[in-house]
Design an enzyme around this catalytic site. Structure first.
Site, PDB file in Angstrom:
ATOM      1  N   GLY A  15       0.786  -1.232   0.000  1.00  0.00           N
ATOM      2  CA  GLY A  15       0.000   0.000   0.000  1.00  0.00           C
ATOM      3  C   GLY A  15       0.815   1.278   0.000  1.00  0.00           C
ATOM      4  O   GLY A  15       0.343   2.314   0.459  1.00  0.00           O
ATOM      5  N   SER A  16       2.030   1.232  -0.589  1.00  0.00           N
ATOM      6  CA  SER A  16       2.820   2.467  -0.575  1.00  0.00           C
ATOM      7  C   SER A  16       2.197   3.538  -1.471  1.00  0.00           C
ATOM      8  O   SER A  16       2.323   4.735  -1.185  1.00  0.00           O
ATOM      9  CB  SER A  16       4.272   2.191  -0.968  1.00  0.00           C
ATOM     10  OG  SER A  16       4.373   1.827  -2.318  1.00  0.00           O
ATOM     11  N   ASN A  17       1.517   3.130  -2.533  1.00  0.00           N
ATOM     12  CA  ASN A  17       0.848   4.145  -3.368  1.00  0.00           C
ATOM     13  C   ASN A  17      -0.332   4.770  -2.628  1.00  0.00           C
ATOM     14  O   ASN A  17      -0.585   5.968  -2.752  1.00  0.00           O
ATOM     15  CB  ASN A  17       0.411   3.541  -4.703  1.00  0.00           C
ATOM     16  CG  ASN A  17       1.569   3.498  -5.692  1.00  0.00           C
ATOM     17  OD1 ASN A  17       1.952   4.518  -6.252  1.00  0.00           O
ATOM     18  ND2 ASN A  17       2.155   2.316  -5.870  1.00  0.00           N
ATOM     19  N   MET A  95      -3.982  -6.987  -7.478  1.00  0.00           N
ATOM     20  CA  MET A  95      -3.378  -8.030  -8.307  1.00  0.00           C
ATOM     21  C   MET A  95      -4.387  -8.893  -9.077  1.00  0.00           C
ATOM     22  O   MET A  95      -4.069 -10.005  -9.474  1.00  0.00           O
ATOM     23  CB  MET A  95      -2.481  -8.926  -7.445  1.00  0.00           C
ATOM     24  CG  MET A  95      -1.319  -8.188  -6.804  1.00  0.00           C
ATOM     25  SD  MET A  95      -0.307  -7.256  -7.989  1.00  0.00           S
ATOM     26  CE  MET A  95       0.531  -8.622  -8.798  1.00  0.00           C
ATOM     27  N   ARG A  96      -5.577  -8.384  -9.291  1.00  0.00           N
ATOM     28  CA  ARG A  96      -6.570  -9.163 -10.043  1.00  0.00           C
ATOM     29  C   ARG A  96      -7.074  -8.355 -11.236  1.00  0.00           C
ATOM     30  O   ARG A  96      -7.099  -7.130 -11.193  1.00  0.00           O
ATOM     31  CB  ARG A  96      -7.752  -9.543  -9.146  1.00  0.00           C
ATOM     32  CG  ARG A  96      -7.358 -10.606  -8.150  1.00  0.00           C
ATOM     33  CD  ARG A  96      -8.432 -10.865  -7.145  1.00  0.00           C
ATOM     34  NE  ARG A  96      -7.878 -11.674  -6.087  1.00  0.00           N
ATOM     35  CZ  ARG A  96      -7.899 -13.013  -6.060  1.00  0.00           C
ATOM     36  NH1 ARG A  96      -8.512 -13.691  -7.001  1.00  0.00           N
ATOM     37  NH2 ARG A  96      -7.328 -13.667  -5.077  1.00  0.00           N
ATOM     38  N   ASN A 112      -5.426   2.680 -12.887  1.00  0.00           N
ATOM     39  CA  ASN A 112      -4.417   1.765 -12.339  1.00  0.00           C
ATOM     40  C   ASN A 112      -3.042   2.391 -12.523  1.00  0.00           C
ATOM     41  O   ASN A 112      -2.839   3.204 -13.417  1.00  0.00           O
ATOM     42  CB  ASN A 112      -4.479   0.431 -13.104  1.00  0.00           C
ATOM     43  CG  ASN A 112      -3.460  -0.574 -12.602  1.00  0.00           C
ATOM     44  OD1 ASN A 112      -3.291  -0.759 -11.390  1.00  0.00           O
ATOM     45  ND2 ASN A 112      -2.758  -1.229 -13.516  1.00  0.00           N
ATOM     46  N   HIS A 114       0.930   1.166 -13.178  1.00  0.00           N
ATOM     47  CA  HIS A 114       1.697  -0.013 -13.598  1.00  0.00           C
ATOM     48  C   HIS A 114       3.179   0.362 -13.673  1.00  0.00           C
ATOM     49  O   HIS A 114       3.520   1.431 -14.194  1.00  0.00           O
ATOM     50  CB  HIS A 114       1.196  -0.494 -14.969  1.00  0.00           C
ATOM     51  CG  HIS A 114       1.947  -1.681 -15.461  1.00  0.00           C
ATOM     52  ND1 HIS A 114       1.682  -2.961 -15.013  1.00  0.00           N
ATOM     53  CD2 HIS A 114       2.996  -1.796 -16.318  1.00  0.00           C
ATOM     54  CE1 HIS A 114       2.526  -3.800 -15.586  1.00  0.00           C
ATOM     55  NE2 HIS A 114       3.327  -3.124 -16.378  1.00  0.00           N
TER      56      HIS A 114
HETATM   57  C1  GRF Z   1       3.230  -0.892  -7.681  1.00  0.00           C
HETATM   58  O1  GRF Z   1       4.546  -1.075  -8.118  1.00  0.00           O
HETATM   59  C2  GRF Z   1       2.277  -0.779  -8.840  1.00  0.00           C
HETATM   60  O2  GRF Z   1       2.886  -0.273  -9.981  1.00  0.00           O
HETATM   61  C3  GRF Z   1       1.837  -2.177  -9.078  1.00  0.00           C
HETATM   62  O3  GRF Z   1       1.808  -2.776  -7.801  1.00  0.00           O
HETATM   63  C4  GRF Z   1       2.713  -2.105  -6.932  1.00  0.00           C
HETATM   64  C5  GRF Z   1       1.953  -1.724  -5.700  1.00  0.00           C
HETATM   65  O4  GRF Z   1       2.764  -1.282  -4.674  1.00  0.00           O
HETATM   66  N1  GRF Z   1       0.571  -2.185  -9.770  1.00  0.00           N
HETATM   67  P1  GRF Z   1       2.133  -0.700  -3.349  1.00  0.00           P
HETATM   68  O5  GRF Z   1       1.251  -1.765  -2.723  1.00  0.00           O
HETATM   69  O6  GRF Z   1       1.376   0.544  -3.679  1.00  0.00           O
HETATM   70  O7  GRF Z   1       3.325  -0.416  -2.483  1.00  0.00           O
END
Ligand code: GRF
Length: 193
Positions: A15-17, A95-96, A112, A114
């Site tokens: 969940g870093s994003n 991841m789905r 999303n 990526h």
């Molecule tokens: C990120 O690298 C994103 O590009 C990919 O999954 C990863 C998620 O990382 N879709 P986080 O859980 O947000 O740290």
């Protein structure tokens, strides 16, 4: 003053994003509100972080498939997002694959991030794909989600160099840094429309 952009966040990992988005909201640079965080993984870091922040956090059992939710679960997800008042759906390490019920419920409102410059290196572990291909540059892409794998219309991209001596870990970390700037910036642009 407009009301904050109501977001539903989906994630399967650390969940870093989501953290980067939450930090931008706290800093006042993103006028949005996270209404709910939903995960298909019961012990995902993204859920723990949501709870820490006092954001509604829901584990949604995915059902019998590996790469998508079973249809009943996806119907429940749509109901949950709607009930929470989310208007945009933000995939943050989810991841789905997303299927019709969700796509139809939020047309052109699911995005999303990526970890490559799409259309290069769609799919899993894109940073490893970039290293294996000997690319000198890779990056990250925010795109609309459609029924394909990382095929939706590109909204914005940010490039990072592949440096001599990069390992998968160092390259992924550099891409993630770029992600943490790009995702809040794209959401800010959407919120200001
Ligand atoms: C990120 O690298 C994103 O590009 C990919 O999954 C990863 C998620 O990382 N879709 P986080 O859980 O947000 O740290």
């Amino acid at each position: 003053m407009r009301s904050p952009l109501p977001l539903g966040i989906l994630g399967s990992g650390k969940g870093s994003n989501f953290r980067a988005i939450a930090n931008a909201i706290d800093a006042g640079t993103l006028h949005a509100e996270v209404r709910v965080v939903v995960s298909d993984v019961a012990d995902a870091g993204i859920l723990a972080f949501a709870r820490e922040r006092g954001v509604r956090a829901e584990y949604l059992p995915p059902g019998r498939f590996k790469t998508r939710l079973e249809p009943e679960a996806e119907d429940r997800l749509v109901a949950l997002l709607k009930e929470a008042g989310a208007e945009w759906v933000v995939l943050a390490g989810y991841m789905r694959m997303v299927k019709a019920p969700l796509l139809d419920a939020f047309p052109r409102r699911i995005i999303n991030i990526h970890p490559s410059l799409l259309p290069s290196f769609p799919g899993l572990e894109a940073w490893k794909q970039a290293l294996a291909a000997g690319a000198s540059e890779t990056g990250c892409t925010v795109h609309y989600v459609d029924s394909g794998m990382d095929t939706g219309e590109v909204i914005a991209q940010s490039a990072v160099p592949v440096l001599p001596g990069d390992s998968p870990e160092t390259l992924h970390a550099r891409i993630q840094q770029a992600e943490h700037a790009l995702y809040p910036a794209v959401l800010r642009e959407i919120a200001e429309r």
